[in-house]
Design a protein around this motif. Structure first.
Motif, PDB file in Angstrom:
ATOM      1  N   ALA A   8      42.005  80.382  99.895  1.00 37.65           N
ATOM      2  CA  ALA A   8      42.385  79.117  99.261  1.00 37.65           C
ATOM      3  C   ALA A   8      41.405  78.760  98.146  1.00 37.65           C
ATOM      4  O   ALA A   8      41.817  78.352  97.055  1.00 37.65           O
ATOM      5  N   LEU A  26      47.322  72.235  92.588  1.00 37.74           N
ATOM      6  CA  LEU A  26      47.601  72.123  94.023  1.00 37.74           C
ATOM      7  C   LEU A  26      49.005  72.614  94.364  1.00 37.74           C
ATOM      8  O   LEU A  26      49.196  73.302  95.369  1.00 37.74           O
ATOM      9  N   GLN A  27      49.981  72.298  93.534  1.00 38.19           N
ATOM     10  CA  GLN A  27      51.356  72.769  93.771  1.00 38.19           C
ATOM     11  C   GLN A  27      51.418  74.299  93.742  1.00 38.19           C
ATOM     12  O   GLN A  27      52.038  74.916  94.613  1.00 38.19           O
ATOM     13  N   ASN A  30      49.505  75.731  96.757  1.00 33.81           N
ATOM     14  CA  ASN A  30      50.294  75.480  97.974  1.00 33.81           C
ATOM     15  C   ASN A  30      51.422  76.501  98.100  1.00 33.81           C
ATOM     16  O   ASN A  30      51.655  77.056  99.180  1.00 33.81           O
ATOM     17  N   HIS A  31      52.117  76.753  97.003  1.00 36.93           N
ATOM     18  CA  HIS A  31      53.209  77.736  97.035  1.00 36.93           C
ATOM     19  C   HIS A  31      52.699  79.117  97.436  1.00 36.93           C
ATOM     20  O   HIS A  31      53.292  79.795  98.267  1.00 36.93           O
ATOM     21  N   CYS A  34      51.728  79.103 101.176  1.00 37.41           N
ATOM     22  CA  CYS A  34      52.900  79.027 102.056  1.00 37.41           C
ATOM     23  C   CYS A  34      53.659  80.348 102.101  1.00 37.41           C
ATOM     24  O   CYS A  34      54.248  80.689 103.129  1.00 37.41           O
ATOM     25  N   PHE A  42      46.342  75.635 107.325  1.00 35.98           N
ATOM     26  CA  PHE A  42      46.357  74.714 106.189  1.00 35.98           C
ATOM     27  C   PHE A  42      44.932  74.344 105.823  1.00 35.98           C
ATOM     28  O   PHE A  42      43.985  74.588 106.579  1.00 35.98           O
ATOM     29  N   ALA A  62      45.298  66.603  98.396  1.00 37.03           N
ATOM     30  CA  ALA A  62      46.175  67.323  99.327  1.00 37.03           C
ATOM     31  C   ALA A  62      45.660  67.095 100.755  1.00 37.03           C
ATOM     32  O   ALA A  62      44.988  67.936 101.333  1.00 37.03           O
ATOM     33  N   LEU A  87      47.498  71.729 101.827  1.00 37.84           N
ATOM     34  CA  LEU A  87      47.913  73.004 101.245  1.00 37.84           C
ATOM     35  C   LEU A  87      48.227  73.988 102.363  1.00 37.84           C
ATOM     36  O   LEU A  87      47.447  74.136 103.304  1.00 37.84           O
ATOM     37  N   GLY A  88      49.356  74.648 102.237  1.00 35.70           N
ATOM     38  CA  GLY A  88      49.810  75.577 103.258  1.00 35.70           C
ATOM     39  C   GLY A  88      50.753  74.931 104.256  1.00 35.70           C
ATOM     40  O   GLY A  88      51.249  75.585 105.161  1.00 35.70           O
ATOM     41  N   ASP A  91      56.095  74.557 101.726  1.00 33.29           N
ATOM     42  CA  ASP A  91      56.360  75.046 100.376  1.00 33.29           C
ATOM     43  C   ASP A  91      57.196  74.024  99.617  1.00 33.29           C
ATOM     44  O   ASP A  91      58.097  73.411 100.177  1.00 33.29           O
ATOM     45  N   TYR A  95      52.433  66.908  94.435  1.00 26.79           N
ATOM     46  CA  TYR A  95      51.174  66.179  94.481  1.00 26.79           C
ATOM     47  C   TYR A  95      51.118  65.218  93.312  1.00 26.79           C
ATOM     48  O   TYR A  95      51.562  65.542  92.214  1.00 26.79           O
TER      49      TYR A  95
END
Length: 179
Positions: A8, A26-27, A30-31, A34, A42, A62, A87-88, A91, A95
């Motif tokens: 991460a 962050l988006q 996160n993707h 996931c 997470f 997040a 995050l995680g 999906d 944010y």
């Protein structure tokens, strides 16, 4: 868990070196987390980017603890920022980005949930009020003095109680645009 955190951290660092806003970083991270997360792990993240010339921090959260901000001439207060999902966690999570305006002398204190959730031998949590009390007791000190004071207060509170989470703190003082 340590390997997940390392991945991460790498993904955040890599994404943040591009021209993306904190929310987009962050988006994207996160993707990626996931898409390869069968253990459903997470991580919480507070991501801020400081524009030194203006004192503006663009930030996104997040699932992390609220940061504490001491504006010039004022006391530390928690910034009730918009929280996104860890995050995680899911999906496609979005944010929200926000801004903090720092002026010369402003101080920012960011910390992991291990600080608030630290427990004493009676199983009481350190909690938000003790964090703020520690910050208020030394708010005119240097960043190092602030970090040392909060650390000392939580260690004294803990006594010999076992701890189950990390305790990480970061402090910054904005001194203005020094050219």
């Amino acid at each position: 868990a340590a390997l997940f955190m390392m991945v991460a951290t790498y993904l955040i660092h890599h994404a943040a070196t591009g021209d993306l806003s904190p929310a987009r970083v962050l988006q994207n991270v996160n993707h990626q987390l996931c898409s390869r997360n069968p253990e459903e792990m997470f991580v919480t993240v507070w991501l801020g980017v400081l524009e030194i010339s203006t004192g503006i921090i663009k930030a996104a959260n997040a699932g992390h603890e609220y940061p504490a901000l001491k504006k010039t001439g004022e006391s530390f207060e928690l910034v009730k920022d918009p929280h996104g999902l860890v995050l995680g966690g899911l999906d496609g999570a979005r944010y929200k980005e926000y801004e903090l305006q720092l002026t010369p002398g402003s101080k920012l204190f960011v910390y992991t949930d291990g600080l608030m959730e630290a427990r004493n031998p009676e199983n009481e949590m350190f909690g938000k009020e003790r964090v703020l009390d520690a910050l208020h007791s030394i708010e005119e000190g240097t960043i190092q003095e602030i970090l040392d004071t909060v650390r000392d207060r939580v260690l004294e509170f803990n006594g010999d109680a076992p701890q189950f989470d990390d305790l990480t703190m970061l402090g910054i003082q904005y001194n203005g645009n020094i050219s």
